[in-house]
Write a protein that holds these residues in place. Structure first.
Motif, short mmCIF file in Angstrom:
data_model
loop_
_atom_site.label_atom_id
_atom_site.label_comp_id
_atom_site.label_asym_id
_atom_site.label_seq_id
_atom_site.Cartn_x
_atom_site.Cartn_y
_atom_site.Cartn_z
N THR A 223 43.65 48.35 61.49
CA THR A 223 44.93 48.98 61.20
C THR A 223 46.10 48.11 61.64
OG1 THR A 223 44.77 50.21 63.29
CG2 THR A 223 43.99 51.30 61.30
N GLY A 224 45.90 47.27 62.64
CA GLY A 224 46.96 46.38 63.09
C GLY A 224 47.28 45.30 62.09
N MET A 225 46.29 44.91 61.28
CA MET A 225 46.51 43.87 60.27
C MET A 225 46.97 44.45 58.94
SD MET A 225 43.62 40.94 60.63
CE MET A 225 42.26 42.01 60.14
N ARG A 226 46.64 45.72 58.69
CA ARG A 226 46.86 46.28 57.36
C ARG A 226 48.35 46.41 57.00
NH1 ARG A 226 44.33 51.55 57.03
NH2 ARG A 226 42.43 50.52 57.75
N ARG A 227 49.23 46.31 58.01
CA ARG A 227 50.66 46.33 57.69
C ARG A 227 51.06 45.06 56.94
NH1 ARG A 227 53.33 42.82 60.75
NH2 ARG A 227 52.30 41.99 62.61
N ARG A 228 50.26 43.99 57.09
CA ARG A 228 50.58 42.72 56.44
C ARG A 228 49.69 42.42 55.26
NH1 ARG A 228 48.45 37.66 56.82
NH2 ARG A 228 47.14 38.22 58.59
N LEU A 229 48.41 42.72 55.36
CA LEU A 229 47.49 42.40 54.27
C LEU A 229 46.68 43.61 53.88
CD1 LEU A 229 44.35 40.59 55.56
CD2 LEU A 229 46.23 40.98 57.11
N SER A 230 46.40 43.70 52.61
CA SER A 230 45.66 44.83 52.08
C SER A 230 44.93 44.39 50.82
CB SER A 230 46.61 45.99 51.77
OG SER A 230 45.93 47.06 51.17
N LEU A 231 43.72 44.87 50.66
CA LEU A 231 42.96 44.58 49.45
C LEU A 231 42.19 45.82 49.05
CD1 LEU A 231 42.22 42.50 47.31
CD2 LEU A 231 40.28 41.80 48.73
N GLY A 232 42.68 46.50 48.05
CA GLY A 232 42.05 47.72 47.60
C GLY A 232 41.72 47.69 46.13
N PHE A 233 41.34 48.85 45.60
CA PHE A 233 40.94 48.97 44.21
C PHE A 233 42.06 48.56 43.26
CE2 PHE A 233 40.08 51.16 40.25
CZ PHE A 233 38.71 51.04 40.10
N ARG A 234 43.29 48.99 43.56
CA ARG A 234 44.42 48.66 42.69
C ARG A 234 44.68 47.16 42.67
NH1 ARG A 234 49.72 47.50 43.02
NH2 ARG A 234 49.61 47.47 45.30
N GLU A 235 44.69 46.54 43.84
CA GLU A 235 44.96 45.10 43.91
C GLU A 235 43.91 44.29 43.15
OE1 GLU A 235 47.06 46.92 47.41
OE2 GLU A 235 45.04 47.09 46.57
N LEU A 236 42.65 44.67 43.31
CA LEU A 236 41.60 43.93 42.60
C LEU A 236 41.74 44.08 41.09
CD1 LEU A 236 38.38 44.49 44.75
CD2 LEU A 236 39.69 42.39 44.45
N GLY A 237 42.17 45.25 40.66
CA GLY A 237 42.40 45.45 39.23
C GLY A 237 43.49 44.54 38.69
N ILE A 238 44.55 44.35 39.50
CA ILE A 238 45.64 43.46 39.09
C ILE A 238 45.16 42.01 39.04
CG2 ILE A 238 47.88 42.54 39.78
CD1 ILE A 238 48.48 45.30 41.00
N ASP B 146 38.84 35.62 68.68
CA ASP B 146 39.67 36.76 69.10
C ASP B 146 41.15 36.39 69.08
OD1 ASP B 146 37.47 38.36 69.46
OD2 ASP B 146 37.42 38.17 71.64
N ALA B 147 41.47 35.17 69.51
CA ALA B 147 42.86 34.71 69.48
C ALA B 147 43.37 34.65 68.04
CB ALA B 147 42.99 33.35 70.15
N PHE B 148 42.51 34.22 67.13
CA PHE B 148 42.89 34.20 65.72
C PHE B 148 43.20 35.60 65.21
CE2 PHE B 148 41.29 34.44 61.23
CZ PHE B 148 42.39 33.83 60.64
N ARG B 149 42.42 36.59 65.64
CA ARG B 149 42.66 37.97 65.22
C ARG B 149 44.05 38.43 65.68
NH1 ARG B 149 39.37 41.65 63.03
NH2 ARG B 149 39.00 39.80 61.75
N TRP B 150 44.46 38.02 66.88
CA TRP B 150 45.78 38.39 67.36
C TRP B 150 46.87 37.71 66.55
CZ3 TRP B 150 47.10 42.48 69.80
CH2 TRP B 150 46.19 43.12 70.64
N ILE B 151 46.64 36.48 66.13
CA ILE B 151 47.60 35.81 65.26
C ILE B 151 47.72 36.58 63.95
CG2 ILE B 151 47.98 33.73 63.84
CD1 ILE B 151 46.85 32.08 66.13
N GLN B 152 46.60 37.05 63.42
CA GLN B 152 46.63 37.83 62.19
C GLN B 152 47.45 39.10 62.35
OE1 GLN B 152 42.13 37.70 61.82
NE2 GLN B 152 42.69 37.64 59.65
N ARG B 153 47.31 39.74 63.48
CA ARG B 153 48.04 40.99 63.71
C ARG B 153 49.53 40.77 63.91
NH1 ARG B 153 43.47 43.03 67.96
NH2 ARG B 153 42.05 44.01 66.48
N LEU B 154 49.89 39.64 64.49
CA LEU B 154 51.29 39.38 64.82
C LEU B 154 52.04 38.62 63.74
CD1 LEU B 154 50.84 38.38 68.58
CD2 LEU B 154 51.68 40.56 67.69
#
Length: 254
Positions: A102-117, A238-246
């Motif tokens: 959930t911390g990353m989803r504010r920046r990146l998202s990949l769902g059914f709609r996006e794949l359709g596009i 783990d440090a990379f995951r924090w970069i992704q979130r921030l």
């Protein structure tokens, strides 16, 4: 057995008028690998629109599966784990988004709609499959298996036209995964000596987050996941995951 139950559930989704698609394992095996048996998988992943999660869960339950994850937490993560009642080794995962953090989803998202596009008029295009593979490696997991990068390698090899490459880069901007695209393609290209992956990675203009992440996610980081130096590898991932979130979202023009 997994493919059998996956097909049964998909027929149930169609009967209820629920748009859905199977992603990852069996699709990668069929579309990206010369021999499907070279890409084993241990579950079936089904993607639907978040608004259809409740109805899709009912279809899976009616197909003889029982929920193996906490319902409230599953809605938060957009991921439900279902186990076959007679054989609990058979796992079906239902997703409303392939990014569960959930911390990353504010920046990146990949769902059914996006794949359709991304797919446009087709289905399971190389650009869509590679986008899924990149999110799977760096958004869903933290490079804990080399197979994740092998999927990316096969996805890169499937990009055989400038149009497919352009569609991939457009997909990265739309879904917010330019950081992940640059890092996963870079380390995959270095692991397997694949110049095409390195060239694609180089098309993403490096900002501070990309420059820092490249220092963390190296070939040694991935090769040491299960070695005596696995703690160092884990700390880097783990440090990379924090970069992704921030990391800040880049502007996207539709």
């Amino acid at each position: 057995l997994l493919q059998y139950h996956g097909d049964r559930i998909m027929k149930g989704m169609a009967a209820e008028g629920i748009p859905a698609r199977i992603v990852k394992g069996p699709v990668f095996a069929r579309k990206l690998y010369r021999n499907a048996s070279d890409r084993p998988f241990t579950d079936i992943d089904i993607l639907v629109e978040p608004a259809n999660l409740a109805r899709a869960n009912q279809v899976i339950a009616a197909s003889g599966f029982e929920l193996g994850s906490n319902e409230a937490e599953s809605y938060q993560l957009q991921e439900f784990k279902w186990l076959e009642k007679e054989n609990s080794s058979l796992l079906v995962e239902l997703h409303g988004d392939l990014v569960h953090d959930t911390g990353m989803r504010r920046r990146l998202s990949l769902g059914f709609r996006e794949l359709g596009i991304i797919d446009g008029e087709a289905m399971d295009t190389p650009a869509a499959l590679l986008t899924i593979a990149i999110v799977h490696a760096a958004g869903g997991h933290k490079f804990h298996r080399l197979q994740l990068c092998v999927d990316v390698l096969q996805g890169v090899r499937a990009l055989r036209s400038p149009e497919s490459e352009a569609r991939l880069l457009d997909a990265a901007r739309m879904t917010g995964i330019e950081l992940e695209l640059a890092i996963v393609l870079n380390v995959t290209g270095r692991l397997f000596g694949e110049p095409h992956a390195l060239e694609l990675a180089g098309r993403i203009k490096p900002d501070l987050s990309i420059r820092l992440a490249k220092k963390l996610i190296t070939t040694n980081t991935l090769l040491r996941v299960n070695s005596r130096e696995k703690i160092g590898s884990r700390l880097r991932r783990d440090a990379f995951r924090w970069i992704q979130r921030l990391a800040k979202a880049r502007p996207y023009a539709a």
